[in-house]
Motif scaffolding. Structure first.
Motif, PDB file in Angstrom:
ATOM      1  N   GLN A 237       0.818  -1.211   0.000  1.00 14.74           N
ATOM      2  CA  GLN A 237       0.000   0.000   0.000  1.00 14.74           C
ATOM      3  C   GLN A 237       0.851   1.261   0.000  1.00 14.74           C
ATOM      4  O   GLN A 237       0.437   2.298  -0.514  1.00 14.74           O
ATOM      5  N   THR A 238       2.050   1.182   0.578  1.00 12.61           N
ATOM      6  CA  THR A 238       2.939   2.342   0.644  1.00 12.61           C
ATOM      7  C   THR A 238       4.372   1.914   0.359  1.00 12.61           C
ATOM      8  O   THR A 238       4.727   0.734   0.504  1.00 12.61           O
ATOM      9  N   ILE A 239       5.199   2.877  -0.004  1.00 10.14           N
ATOM     10  CA  ILE A 239       6.618   2.584  -0.226  1.00 10.14           C
ATOM     11  C   ILE A 239       7.285   2.195   1.088  1.00 10.14           C
ATOM     12  O   ILE A 239       8.162   1.321   1.114  1.00 10.14           O
ATOM     13  N   ASP A 240       6.880   2.813   2.190  1.00 13.57           N
ATOM     14  CA  ASP A 240       7.445   2.440   3.493  1.00 13.57           C
ATOM     15  C   ASP A 240       7.193   0.971   3.802  1.00 13.57           C
ATOM     16  O   ASP A 240       8.056   0.288   4.378  1.00 13.57           O
ATOM     17  N   GLU A 241       6.025   0.474   3.422  1.00 12.86           N
ATOM     18  CA  GLU A 241       5.714  -0.939   3.632  1.00 12.86           C
ATOM     19  C   GLU A 241       6.652  -1.819   2.810  1.00 12.86           C
ATOM     20  O   GLU A 241       7.128  -2.858   3.282  1.00 12.86           O
ATOM     21  N   LEU A 242       6.957  -1.387   1.595  1.00 14.50           N
ATOM     22  CA  LEU A 242       7.900  -2.127   0.753  1.00 14.50           C
ATOM     23  C   LEU A 242       9.292  -2.131   1.375  1.00 14.50           C
ATOM     24  O   LEU A 242       9.974  -3.164   1.396  1.00 14.50           O
ATOM     25  N   LEU A 243       9.725  -0.993   1.906  1.00 14.06           N
ATOM     26  CA  LEU A 243      11.056  -0.921   2.511  1.00 14.06           C
ATOM     27  C   LEU A 243      11.153  -1.833   3.731  1.00 14.06           C
ATOM     28  O   LEU A 243      12.203  -2.437   3.980  1.00 14.06           O
ATOM     29  N   ASP A 244      10.072  -1.943   4.483  1.00 14.33           N
ATOM     30  CA  ASP A 244      10.064  -2.867   5.622  1.00 14.33           C
ATOM     31  C   ASP A 244      10.264  -4.308   5.152  1.00 14.33           C
ATOM     32  O   ASP A 244      10.960  -5.099   5.804  1.00 14.33           O
ATOM     33  N   ILE A 245       9.656  -4.655   4.024  1.00 12.56           N
ATOM     34  CA  ILE A 245       9.792  -6.010   3.478  1.00 12.56           C
ATOM     35  C   ILE A 245      11.222  -6.245   2.986  1.00 12.56           C
ATOM     36  O   ILE A 245      11.830  -7.290   3.252  1.00 12.56           O
ATOM     37  N   LEU A 246      11.778  -5.272   2.281  1.00  7.47           N
ATOM     38  CA  LEU A 246      13.148  -5.409   1.781  1.00  7.47           C
ATOM     39  C   LEU A 246      14.159  -5.456   2.929  1.00  7.47           C
ATOM     40  O   LEU A 246      15.232  -6.055   2.794  1.00  7.47           O
TER      41      LEU A 246
END
Length: 277
Positions: A237-246
């Protein structure tokens, strides 16, 4: 009145089911282990204006049919925090069926951005070492001939850059984008890059990258994790969520206390990955 109430009730139940499916998928990720997910992602890439989606599909299908089958990669969406491919079996499956190098994250992203990304200048000749496996594959494998046409742009974009101010190594990649005039001519597609700082050589380089597709209420990140490792598509939903996954991937982190890894949306610095363990 009773009929209306039943219709409203049925609609609410359907909406609740739809919401549940959406919650299951976002965040959600797939290793693109078969035709269903590969076709789904290729349609989204094509709709967004990515380049050479047909070639990307060939690469993804080839990987799924060899490395993916050996590692039993699934053709489904899953919780990205719980996904873990058997890298050894991926490598064995690829090498049993090929006598040439697999593609990596940089090669895959560059393929999909061919003609979408442009630069005003490029370095005349790459003399670094951080991209030696990329350039060896591009120079010697026929299937990567299309990348060879813009090899100077490839090495300029991804190759190591010297850090002159070790207090602000995060500024080097931004400065490089400005210096060479990089630009992406697409409102929906962008390049997300993880830049690694090597304090021993005072250099930064693109350690990982992928393309980010923007929708009205979510993002789709498409990547090749590494040589002989899976393709992955991730909805967030957000880029921050993607960074948490990475951030769950330990290979992007150096020693405790070292700066970075730095994250960039195109040429804009947006933060660092945070170590989770």
């Amino acid at each position: 009145m009773k009929l209306s109430a039943m219709i409203v009730s049925a609609f609410m139940m359907l909406a609740a089911c739809t919401e549940t499916v959406q919650k299951q998928k976002i965040p959600g990720a797939t290793y693109m282990g078969g035709n269903n997910t590969i076709t789904e992602i290729c349609k989204e890439l094509d709709s967004a204006g990515a380049a050479h989606v047909d070639i990307f599909r060939e690469w993804a299908v080839d990987f799924a049919d060899s490395a993916g089958k050996n590692a039993k990669l699934e053709d489904t969406w899953s919780d990205p925090g719980k996904m873990k491919a058997d890298i050894g079996k991926c490598m064995d499956g690829w090498e049993q069926n090929h006598d040439y190098s697999d593609a990596d994250c940089r090669m895959t992203a560059f393929l999909l951005l061919d003609g979408v990304i442009r630069s005003e200048l490029t370095e005349d000749h790459y003399e670094g070492t951080y991209l030696m496996f990329d350039t060896e594959a591009i120079d010697n494998v026929d299937r990567y001939e299309i990348l060879k046409e813009n090899k100077d742009m490839f090495t300029t974009l991804y190759g190591e850059k010297s850090v002159t101010d070790d207090r602000h190594p995060e500024s080097v990649f931004c400065d490089s984008w400005k210096e060479y005039g990089f630009q992406i001519d697409n409102d929906r597609i962008s390049l997300l890059s993880i830049v690694i700082y090597d304090p021993y050589s005072d250099a930064v380089f693109v350690g990982h990258t992928g393309i980010l597709i923007k929708y009205s209420d979510y993002y789709l990140f498409v990547e090749k994790i590494a040589f002989e490792q899976p393709y992955q598509a991730t909805r967030v939903q957000t880029i921050d969520e993607l960074l948490d996954i990475l951030s769950l991937r330990p290979e992007y982190f150096g020693e405790e206390g070292e700066p970075g890894p730095f994250v960039y949306h195109n040429g804009d610095y947006i933060g660092t990955l945070k170590r989770t363990t």
